[in-house]
Design an enzyme around this catalytic site. Sequence first.
Site, PDB file in Angstrom:
ATOM      1  N   ASP A  17       0.356  -1.516  -0.122  1.00  0.00           N
ATOM      2  CA  ASP A  17       0.156   0.098   0.163  1.00  0.00           C
ATOM      3  C   ASP A  17       0.797   1.319  -0.177  1.00  0.00           C
ATOM      4  O   ASP A  17       0.130   2.226  -0.263  1.00  0.00           O
ATOM      5  CB  ASP A  17      -0.933   0.288   1.248  1.00  0.00           C
ATOM      6  CG  ASP A  17      -0.172  -0.657   2.438  1.00  0.00           C
ATOM      7  OD1 ASP A  17       0.679  -0.071   3.184  1.00  0.00           O
ATOM      8  OD2 ASP A  17      -0.995  -0.326   3.365  1.00  0.00           O
ATOM      9  N   HIS A  32       6.845  -7.909  -1.146  1.00  0.00           N
ATOM     10  CA  HIS A  32       5.491  -7.999  -2.003  1.00  0.00           C
ATOM     11  C   HIS A  32       5.386  -6.960  -2.996  1.00  0.00           C
ATOM     12  O   HIS A  32       4.107  -7.218  -3.722  1.00  0.00           O
ATOM     13  CB  HIS A  32       4.370  -8.410  -1.003  1.00  0.00           C
ATOM     14  CG  HIS A  32       4.683  -9.564  -0.869  1.00  0.00           C
ATOM     15  ND1 HIS A  32       3.945  -9.902   0.697  1.00  0.00           N
ATOM     16  CD2 HIS A  32       5.595 -10.828  -0.616  1.00  0.00           C
ATOM     17  CE1 HIS A  32       4.015 -10.853   0.905  1.00  0.00           C
ATOM     18  NE2 HIS A  32       5.279 -12.065   0.868  1.00  0.00           N
ATOM     19  N   ALA A  51      -1.654  -1.866  17.100  1.00  0.00           N
ATOM     20  CA  ALA A  51      -0.346  -1.647  16.868  1.00  0.00           C
ATOM     21  C   ALA A  51      -0.739  -0.365  16.410  1.00  0.00           C
ATOM     22  O   ALA A  51       0.014   1.234  17.415  1.00  0.00           O
ATOM     23  CB  ALA A  51      -0.233  -1.824  15.338  1.00  0.00           C
ATOM     24  N   CYS A  77       5.510  -4.165 -17.646  1.00  0.00           N
ATOM     25  CA  CYS A  77       4.536  -4.870 -18.939  1.00  0.00           C
ATOM     26  C   CYS A  77       5.885  -6.226 -18.622  1.00  0.00           C
ATOM     27  O   CYS A  77       7.284  -6.162 -18.641  1.00  0.00           O
ATOM     28  CB  CYS A  77       5.442  -4.542 -19.815  1.00  0.00           C
ATOM     29  SG  CYS A  77       5.178  -5.230 -21.775  1.00  0.00           S
ATOM     30  N   CYS A  84       3.712  -1.703 -26.236  1.00  0.00           N
ATOM     31  CA  CYS A  84       3.820  -2.692 -27.226  1.00  0.00           C
ATOM     32  C   CYS A  84       2.641  -3.317 -26.898  1.00  0.00           C
ATOM     33  O   CYS A  84       2.237  -4.699 -28.118  1.00  0.00           O
ATOM     34  CB  CYS A  84       5.226  -2.866 -26.114  1.00  0.00           C
ATOM     35  SG  CYS A  84       4.161  -4.593 -25.117  1.00  0.00           S
TER      36      CYS A  84
END
Length: 266
Positions: free
Chosen positions: A128, A143, A254, A151, A173
């Site tokens: 995020d 990640h 948290a 691409c 492309c």
Amino acid sequence: MGHGPEKGLTQEVRLRMSGPGQAETPKLDKGLVKKIREARTVSVLTGAGVSAESGIPTFRGAGGIWDKYDFRVLATHEGFRKDPRLVWEWYQLRQVEIAKARPNPAHMVIADMEKRFSSFSVITQNIDGMHARAGNKKVIELHGNIWRMRCERDGLELVLGAPVSDIPPLCQCGSILRPDVVWFGEQLPKNEVEEASRVARESELMFVVGTSAVVYPAAALPVITKNSGGAVVEVNLEPTDVSTYADASFFGRAGDILPAIWKAIQ
Ligand code: OAD
């Protein structure tokens, strides 16, 4: 060093919550306060829970993304090949949701940590981009990042400043661009994994915040810290595998606990 908790440092603290920001100050063991104050090489491993109080849903647990959506359809390369428009609709929705979110007090403390410790890294499983928005400069994204697309044919990478508008987005492309995130069954980016492992090995102290610690290799990082002689401090709503070997586990939100720990060590 084994995985058993170190004598003297072990503590498990449950905070009674009476509302946002109303957590009791966690009772930090003196040894732990000293360790945090004196640490020079510190890292934080984060998962979806660190962004939960910003309104970004977690993957597992009540209301988790994988309860509502099928990861095979939305978060695998096969799902993307079958229906790129559907996958992009979902990522567009998430981009809109994340764009509206604001860093919460947990993100802000993690940004303050970078200013205080001489060597500091955030290792995140989140896509995020909230740590950077909170002000962290050194963020290892295991990640990927939802604000990038790429691409697969010609390697072009694009950074987005706003949610995608045309779906599916096309490369010059002619191929369909993909979100630059790691899907199930895919390899994590090699440099990030190497850097995260190095950071974990060298950390005198690693905070593990808001991760269920079930997805590897991220879940192995606090084990590396522990086995290299570092201390592990966990913050989560509930116990995880990390709790079995952490030097301290704080159970609560948290956004309540990190500011309380931060205040206690000033
Ligand atoms: P999960 O959704 O598996 O776990 C979120 C964790 O955060 C849980 O352990 C919760 O108890 C905890 N949590 C929730 N709200 C919290 C709060 N306010 N304060 C503290 N803790 C809280 O998320 P991750 O561990 O990040 O991968 O999941 C790992 C990976 O699995 C993700 O990166 C994603 C997912 O599938 C990919 O998409 C490749």
